[in-house]
Every structure is written in structure tokens, then in C-alpha cells.
Design an enzyme around this catalytic site. Structure first.
Site, PDB file in Angstrom:
ATOM      1  N   GLU A   1      26.398   2.799   6.436  1.00 34.07           N
ATOM      2  CA  GLU A   1      27.116   1.529   6.329  1.00 34.07           C
ATOM      3  C   GLU A   1      26.861   0.779   5.028  1.00 34.07           C
ATOM      4  O   GLU A   1      27.598  -0.129   4.673  1.00 34.07           O
ATOM      5  CB  GLU A   1      26.768   0.631   7.527  1.00 34.07           C
ATOM      6  CG  GLU A   1      25.341   0.092   7.560  1.00 34.07           C
ATOM      7  CD  GLU A   1      24.317   1.078   8.139  1.00 34.07           C
ATOM      8  OE1 GLU A   1      24.632   2.268   8.235  1.00 34.07           O
ATOM      9  OE2 GLU A   1      23.198   0.642   8.481  1.00 34.07           O
TER      10      GLU A   1
ATOM     11  N   HIS B   1      21.594   5.432   6.113  1.00 34.68           N
ATOM     12  CA  HIS B   1      22.467   4.318   6.506  1.00 34.68           C
ATOM     13  C   HIS B   1      23.856   4.463   5.888  1.00 34.68           C
ATOM     14  O   HIS B   1      24.056   4.070   4.736  1.00 34.68           O
ATOM     15  CB  HIS B   1      21.837   2.983   6.091  1.00 34.68           C
ATOM     16  CG  HIS B   1      20.684   2.609   6.958  1.00 34.68           C
ATOM     17  ND1 HIS B   1      20.838   1.941   8.146  1.00 34.68           N
ATOM     18  CD2 HIS B   1      19.363   2.863   6.836  1.00 34.68           C
ATOM     19  CE1 HIS B   1      19.662   1.772   8.717  1.00 34.68           C
ATOM     20  NE2 HIS B   1      18.751   2.335   7.944  1.00 34.68           N
TER      21      HIS B   1
ATOM     22  N   GLY C   1      17.115   0.196  14.011  1.00 36.36           N
ATOM     23  CA  GLY C   1      16.302  -0.870  14.585  1.00 36.36           C
ATOM     24  C   GLY C   1      14.883  -0.730  14.098  1.00 36.36           C
ATOM     25  O   GLY C   1      14.510   0.322  13.551  1.00 36.36           O
TER      26      GLY C   1
ATOM     27  N   CYS D   1      19.859   6.095  12.027  1.00 37.04           N
ATOM     28  CA  CYS D   1      18.434   5.766  11.838  1.00 37.04           C
ATOM     29  C   CYS D   1      17.705   5.748  13.195  1.00 37.04           C
ATOM     30  O   CYS D   1      17.599   6.778  13.837  1.00 37.04           O
ATOM     31  CB  CYS D   1      18.310   4.457  11.067  1.00 37.04           C
ATOM     32  SG  CYS D   1      16.662   4.218  10.398  1.00 37.04           S
ATOM     33  N   TYR D   2      17.243   4.590  13.651  1.00 39.26           N
ATOM     34  CA  TYR D   2      16.572   4.561  14.957  1.00 39.26           C
ATOM     35  C   TYR D   2      17.476   5.167  16.033  1.00 39.26           C
ATOM     36  O   TYR D   2      17.021   5.889  16.926  1.00 39.26           O
ATOM     37  CB  TYR D   2      16.196   3.124  15.341  1.00 39.26           C
ATOM     38  CG  TYR D   2      15.537   3.029  16.707  1.00 39.26           C
ATOM     39  CD1 TYR D   2      14.197   3.371  16.872  1.00 39.26           C
ATOM     40  CD2 TYR D   2      16.257   2.622  17.830  1.00 39.26           C
ATOM     41  CE1 TYR D   2      13.584   3.309  18.115  1.00 39.26           C
ATOM     42  CE2 TYR D   2      15.652   2.551  19.083  1.00 39.26           C
ATOM     43  CZ  TYR D   2      14.315   2.898  19.216  1.00 39.26           C
ATOM     44  OH  TYR D   2      13.713   2.848  20.444  1.00 39.26           O
TER      45      TYR D   2
ATOM     46  N   GLY E   1      37.530 -26.012   5.632  1.00 36.66           N
ATOM     47  CA  GLY E   1      36.933 -24.685   5.492  1.00 36.66           C
ATOM     48  C   GLY E   1      37.896 -23.604   5.999  1.00 36.66           C
ATOM     49  O   GLY E   1      38.915 -23.906   6.631  1.00 36.66           O
ATOM     50  N   VAL E   2      37.534 -22.351   5.723  1.00 41.85           N
ATOM     51  CA  VAL E   2      38.424 -21.235   6.053  1.00 41.85           C
ATOM     52  C   VAL E   2      38.682 -21.140   7.559  1.00 41.85           C
ATOM     53  O   VAL E   2      39.823 -20.976   8.003  1.00 41.85           O
ATOM     54  CB  VAL E   2      37.808 -19.891   5.607  1.00 41.85           C
ATOM     55  CG1 VAL E   2      38.779 -18.759   5.819  1.00 41.85           C
ATOM     56  CG2 VAL E   2      37.371 -19.960   4.167  1.00 41.85           C
ATOM     57  N   ASP E   3      37.618 -21.253   8.354  1.00 39.86           N
ATOM     58  CA  ASP E   3      37.780 -21.000   9.787  1.00 39.86           C
ATOM     59  C   ASP E   3      38.714 -22.002  10.441  1.00 39.86           C
ATOM     60  O   ASP E   3      39.638 -21.630  11.178  1.00 39.86           O
ATOM     61  CB  ASP E   3      36.415 -21.014  10.499  1.00 39.86           C
ATOM     62  CG  ASP E   3      35.457 -20.000   9.894  1.00 39.86           C
ATOM     63  OD1 ASP E   3      35.944 -19.077   9.202  1.00 39.86           O
ATOM     64  OD2 ASP E   3      34.247 -20.124  10.103  1.00 39.86           O
ATOM     65  N   SER E   4      38.479 -23.288  10.194  1.00 39.86           N
ATOM     66  CA  SER E   4      39.335 -24.264  10.857  1.00 39.86           C
ATOM     67  C   SER E   4      40.757 -24.201  10.296  1.00 39.86           C
ATOM     68  O   SER E   4      41.729 -24.423  11.007  1.00 39.86           O
ATOM     69  CB  SER E   4      38.758 -25.676  10.766  1.00 39.86           C
ATOM     70  OG  SER E   4      38.768 -26.154   9.456  1.00 39.86           O
TER      71      SER E   4
ATOM     72  N   SER F   1      38.291 -29.059   8.902  1.00 44.21           N
ATOM     73  CA  SER F   1      37.229 -29.397   7.947  1.00 44.21           C
ATOM     74  C   SER F   1      37.661 -29.065   6.525  1.00 44.21           C
ATOM     75  O   SER F   1      37.037 -29.490   5.573  1.00 44.21           O
ATOM     76  CB  SER F   1      35.964 -28.618   8.284  1.00 44.21           C
ATOM     77  OG  SER F   1      36.167 -27.249   7.981  1.00 44.21           O
TER      78      SER F   1
ATOM     79  N   LYS G   1      34.206 -12.777   9.372  1.00 45.68           N
ATOM     80  CA  LYS G   1      34.716 -13.666   8.331  1.00 45.68           C
ATOM     81  C   LYS G   1      35.788 -12.989   7.466  1.00 45.68           C
ATOM     82  O   LYS G   1      36.810 -13.600   7.150  1.00 45.68           O
ATOM     83  CB  LYS G   1      33.552 -14.104   7.439  1.00 45.68           C
ATOM     84  CG  LYS G   1      33.880 -15.227   6.510  1.00 45.68           C
ATOM     85  CD  LYS G   1      33.714 -16.525   7.243  1.00 45.68           C
ATOM     86  CE  LYS G   1      33.965 -17.737   6.390  1.00 45.68           C
ATOM     87  NZ  LYS G   1      33.633 -18.948   7.159  1.00 45.68           N
TER      88      LYS G   1
END
Ligand code: XMP
Length: 511
Positions: free
Chosen positions: A171, A169, A55, A82-83, A225-228, A223, A367
Site C-alpha cells: 500500500e 507493504h 499490525g 505483514c502481520y 471547508g470541503v466536507d460541509s 464552514s 477525504k
């Protein structure tokens, strides 16, 4: 079903979602929650381990987020990054001090002690640092485990308490063995089993949705798109013909998209998919409009109207499905309310549909997990790996007024760009790539003739969450092919430029 869960407490750092994604990549479910959680809330969440993120604060700062000391006395393994690491030291009686200089970038990490965190990590490796404060004295019972040149306490911990702090970090990809360290924390320290797989997710969600939906009616705005697409396929497994999807064809889609949606979902998966043909309506409304925000408003409003008209034909439905995903619902550690996607495609739908309840089957997924679920459900790569396309689609990639002629030019140029990116195998490396039809014309020469035609700009970016982005380093040979194909094959285009701006200062889209 109850999964084992890790709690990632968000102290406001920029990589926090990335930490959560990395944990899940190891097959361990986790949630990113605001750092103010109390001991009681944590106990009722029942995590097998806790990660404190980085942070921007300094532990001695006035508004610096703190934690209850009792949280570190629960016996639950903790990893501070980190923080988060500084906070562990500070809370348990160690000391944190401001370094003379910030340490930023790649550093050599040297392991000094044995630790379960270090299984499979060589004594010397590269880690990624980004800090000014550092731990200078450790709380009682803790040992220094690794150092870098500028940071004597790069990793510390207590195996007995199962609490560790890392200043770097783990990650980010620049930390060579960061992912191994996270894995060691999850499996070696927290004793995770790794029961979070997309196969399990699909099985459980379909069972849950079946139970919930029963024989009731469900409606979804597709739509393309991937999500729908993934939400529709998942719900379709559970609800079959009780699911109706509406696809609004506004005439602004990329080349071949409406056809592909119909082919995959209506013809292939036999979904109840209604296509509302509304291109004329949209293009008429956009006549003479060049202001991007006006275009967005017109398209958003018409979209809702067309959808409403289709929904009315169905009468009352029981459930409305939305493709909300996890980054849309995460609350930030800085105490802001939920991060809402600024341009949500289907924001106004709940107001115009007569329904009982919203269903959001993807709201726990990142995602990349949505894509994996799509693949698990058997969707083709063209759908699953489709890059995000804004709701107003090509209308905001044509500078100035949108006309049929301009749409045709842009559609063809964009299709060539996408084709060549796919051929070069770069589809999954680039976050978003598209062509833009600028409102500039330039002089060119083709054959023996002087031309005066449009400039097409190519935009391609790498990004994690679209908040920041870097222009993609596409090989020149690929750009060369795209350029010569567009100028050779596309009408009304005689010059191609490549956008080399990052976000910020530019945005990803041109409008
Ligand atoms: P910018 O251009 O703001 O884009 O850097 C960030 C991400 O948002 C997408 N975008 C939109 N999505 N409606 C949408 O649904 C919009 O009006 C819109 N404008 C930008 C953009 O494609 C990128 O992924």
C-alpha cells in the site's frame, strides 16, 4: 444499491486506512473493520475478498489478535499483509519466527514463481519492508512465491485456495509495484468488477436523499471547508430550497473566504444560505485572551450560540446535516472505540437544534473521495482542494491576543503564501500550509530605516491523516518569492521563518 465489497480487517497497523483507500482507488468499495469479526459476521457482510492488515503484534504474543481458522475456509479470497500474512501462516499450521534483525525500508523483491498476484510485475523490483517476525515454514498446500535478501518468504500463497500473504507493504508508494499487486488481488483473484465510482455514488446518494427528505426541512452548518461544502451541494441536489445553510462569519476566516462561500453557494448554486455576521461578537470575547485552549473554548461556545440563534428563527427542522466522513467513524483494530476527531468543529450543534434526525451523506467516504464527489458535483477547485482549516481558524495562528490589526497582517501574509503555492502548482502535494503570526518582534532594515516588526512563520506539511506529519520540502525559490512578497507587501512584518519541524514532536498548528 448493493456494491461488491471488500473487507479490510484492521490488525492495528499504521497504514491500514491507506490500504482501504488504495482498494477504493481501484474502484472497489471496501470497509475497514476491527479484526475481531466472526465467521458469521463476515458471511453476512458478504465480501468478494478479505484483506488482513499489518499490525504491531507478534503472532505468539499474549494479546496478539487471532482469527478463526474457519474464516480461511470460507472460500473467500484472502490477502494478508505483514502481520496479516504471518497470521495466515500461523493459523493454518505454518511457522513464524522472530528474525535476528528487523528489516526496515526498501528491499529488492525477487519473484520466484508465477502467480495471478504478479501479473505485470517484473521479476525484480523494489518493495517496502517493516517487520521483525517472518514466516519460516509454510502451511500445507502453500508455495513460496517471492523473496527478498533478508526474508526468504516475502510472498506466499495458494492459487487453489485463493489465499496469499505478502510480508512487505504493497500500500505504500515505496513499493514500486505494490499498487499493481493490490489490483491483481482485486481483479485477478477476487474477480472484482470495479463498480465504485463517484459518479455512481452521487447518483445513488441523491436518489436516496430525495426519498428520505421528500419535502421536509433540512439544516446545515456551512464552514467553508470541503466536507460541509460537498455535503451541502449533495443535499441541495436532492432537497433544493428545503435546505437552509447557515454560515457563521466569526471574523477569523482566511482572506476572501466568506466572500467566496457566498459567491459559490448563494450566488452560484442559488442555495438558501444565511450569513450570520458575528465578527464583533467574537473579537470582543477574545479581547485580552492569549491562552490557546481558552480561545478555542470561547470560539466553540460562541459558534454554537450564534448558530442556535439562526436555527431558532427557522423553527423545527426535520433533518440536520453533518459532514462526518469515514475516518471519523472507523473503529480501530486495537479495540478502541470510534476515533473521534479531537477538535470537531460542529460537535455541539445537535444539542441546540430542534431536529428529528441527523443525515451524514459522506460518512462512507475518505477525504480524497469527498473531493472527487465535489468535482463530480461541479464545485470549483478552490473549494474542492481547500486544505483543512481548524474551526478557530486564524485565532490559533496568531500567538497571543487576537486583534483586528494582527488579523489583517496574518490574513495578507497567509494569502500571499497560498497564492505562491498555487502558482508553483504545489497545492495538491502539500497537505496543509499556512502562515503564523508569532508574538516575536525583530529588528530589520527597510530602505534607510530601522524597523522593529513581527516575525511571520510559514508552516507547510505533508501528511496522510494529520496524526503524523512531515515538513514539506518546498523549493527555495518558492520560499524566496513568498518571503520577499510578504516583507514587501504586508504591513507590520519584517522577517519570515520556515518551520522545519515534523509531527511529532511538534504539532501542525502552532497553538
Ligand atoms: P495539530 O496542530 O493538532 O493539528 O497537529 C492536526 C489537525 O487538526 C487541525 N486542528 C484543528 N481543527 N479545531 C479544528 O477544527 C481545532 O481547534 C484544531 N486544532 C488543530 C489542524 O489544522 C490539523 O489539520
Amino acid at each position: 444499491m448493493q456494491h461488491e465489497k471488500v473487507l479490510v480487517l484492521d490488525f492495528g497497523g499504521q497504514y491500514n486506512q491507506l490500504i482501504a483507500r488504495r482498494v477504493r482507488d481501484h474502484g472497489v468499495y471496501c470497509d475497514l473493520k476491527p479484526c475481531g469479526m466472526t465467521k458469521e459476521e463476515i458471511l453476512s457482510y458478504a465480501p468478494i475478498g478479505i484483506i488482513f492488515t499489518g499490525g504491531p503484534s507478534s503472532v505468539y504474543g499474549e494479546d496478539a489478535p487471532q482469527i478463526q481458522r474457519e474464516i480461511l475456509e470460507l472460500g473467500i479470497p484472502v490477502l494478508g499483509i505483514c502481520y496479516g500474512a504471518q497470521l495466515i501462516a500461523h493459523t493454518l499450521g505454518g511457522e513464524v519466527a522472530r528474525g535476528e534483525e528487523s528489516e526496515y525500508g526498501k528491499r529488492e523483491l525477487v519473484l520466484e514463481e508465477e502467480s495471478p498476484l504478479f501479473a505485470g510485475i517484473p521479476k525484480r523490483s523494489v518493495c517496502w519492508m517493516s517487520h521483525t517476525d517472518r514466516v519460516v515454514s509454510l502451511p500445507e498446500g502453500f508455495a513460496r512465491l517471492a523473496r527478498t535478501g533478508g526474508c526468504p518468504v516475502a510472498v506466499f500463497g495458494s492459487e487453489q485456495k485463493r489465499i496469499f500473504g505478502v510480508q512487505f507493504h504493497p500500500e505504500v508508494v515505496h513499493s514500486e509495484y505494490g499498487n499493481v499487486l493490490l489490483k491483481n488481488f482485486l481483479f485477478g483473484v477476487c474477480k472484482a468488477k470495479g463498480d465504485w465510482t463517484m459518479k455512481n455514488f452521487v447518483r445513488e446518494q441523491v436518489a436516496l436523499l430525495r426519498q428520505k427528505i421528500g419535502g421536509k426541512k433540512v439544516l446545515l452548518a456551512m464552514s467553508g471547508g470541503v466536507d460541509s461544502a460537498v455535503a451541502a451541494t449533495l443535499v441541495h441536489r436532492a432537497a433544493g430550497e428545503n435546505l437552509t445553510c447557515v454560515f457563521v462569519d466569526h471574523g477569523l476566516h482566511r482572506k476572501g473566504e466568506p466572500e467566496e462561500v457566498m459567491r459559490v453557494f448563494r450566488d452560484g448554486l442559488k442555495m438558501n444560505l444565511i450569513k450570520a455576521d458575528a465578527a464583533d461578537l467574537f473579537l470582543d470575547a477574545l479581547k485580552g485572551v492569549s491562552d490557546p485552549e481558552k480561545k478555542r473554548k470561547i470560539i466553540g461556545k460562541l459558534f454554537i450560540e450564534v448558530f442556535e440563534r439562526e436555527a431558532k428563527k427557522l423553527g423545527k427542522v426535520d433533518f440536520l446535516v453533518q459532514g462526518t466522513i469515514y475516518p471519523d467513524v472507523i473503529e480501530s483494530g486495537k479495540g478502541k472505540s470510534a476515533v473521534i476527531k479531537s477538535h470537531h468543529n460542529v460537535g455541539g450543534l445537535p444539542d441546540v437544534v430542534d431536529f428529528e434526525e441527523i443525515v451524514e451523506p459522506l460518512r462512507d467516504l475518505f477525504k480524497d473521495e469527498v473531493r472527487r464527489v465535489g468535482t463530480e458535483l461541479g464545485l470549483p477547485d478552490e473549494i474542492v482542494w481547500r486544505q483543512p482549516c481548524p474551526g478557530p481558524a486564524l485565532a490559533i495562528r496568531i500567538m497571543g491576543e487576537v486583534t483586528r490589526e494582527k488579523l489583517e497582517t496574518l490574513r495578507d501574509a497567509d494569502a500571499i503564501f497560498r497564492e505562491e503555492i498555487a502558482k508553483a502548482g504545489l497545492m495538491r502535494d502539500i497537505w496543509q500550509y499556512f502562515a503564523v503570526l508569532t508574538d516575536s518582534k525583530t529588528v530589520g532594515v527597510q530602505g534607510d530605516f530601522r524597523t522593529y516588526e513581527n516575525v511571520i512563520a510559514l508552516r507547510a506539511v505533508t501528511s496522510v491523516d494529520a496524526m503524523t506529519a512531515d515538513f514539506a520540502r518546498i523549493p527555495y525559490e518558492v520560499l524566496e518569492r513568498v518571503s520577499s512578497r510578504i516583507t514587501g507587501e504586508v504591513k507590520r512584518a519584517n522577517r519570515i521563518v520556515y518551520d522545519i519541524t515534523s509531527k511529532p514532536p511538534a504539532t501542525i498548528e502552532w497553538e
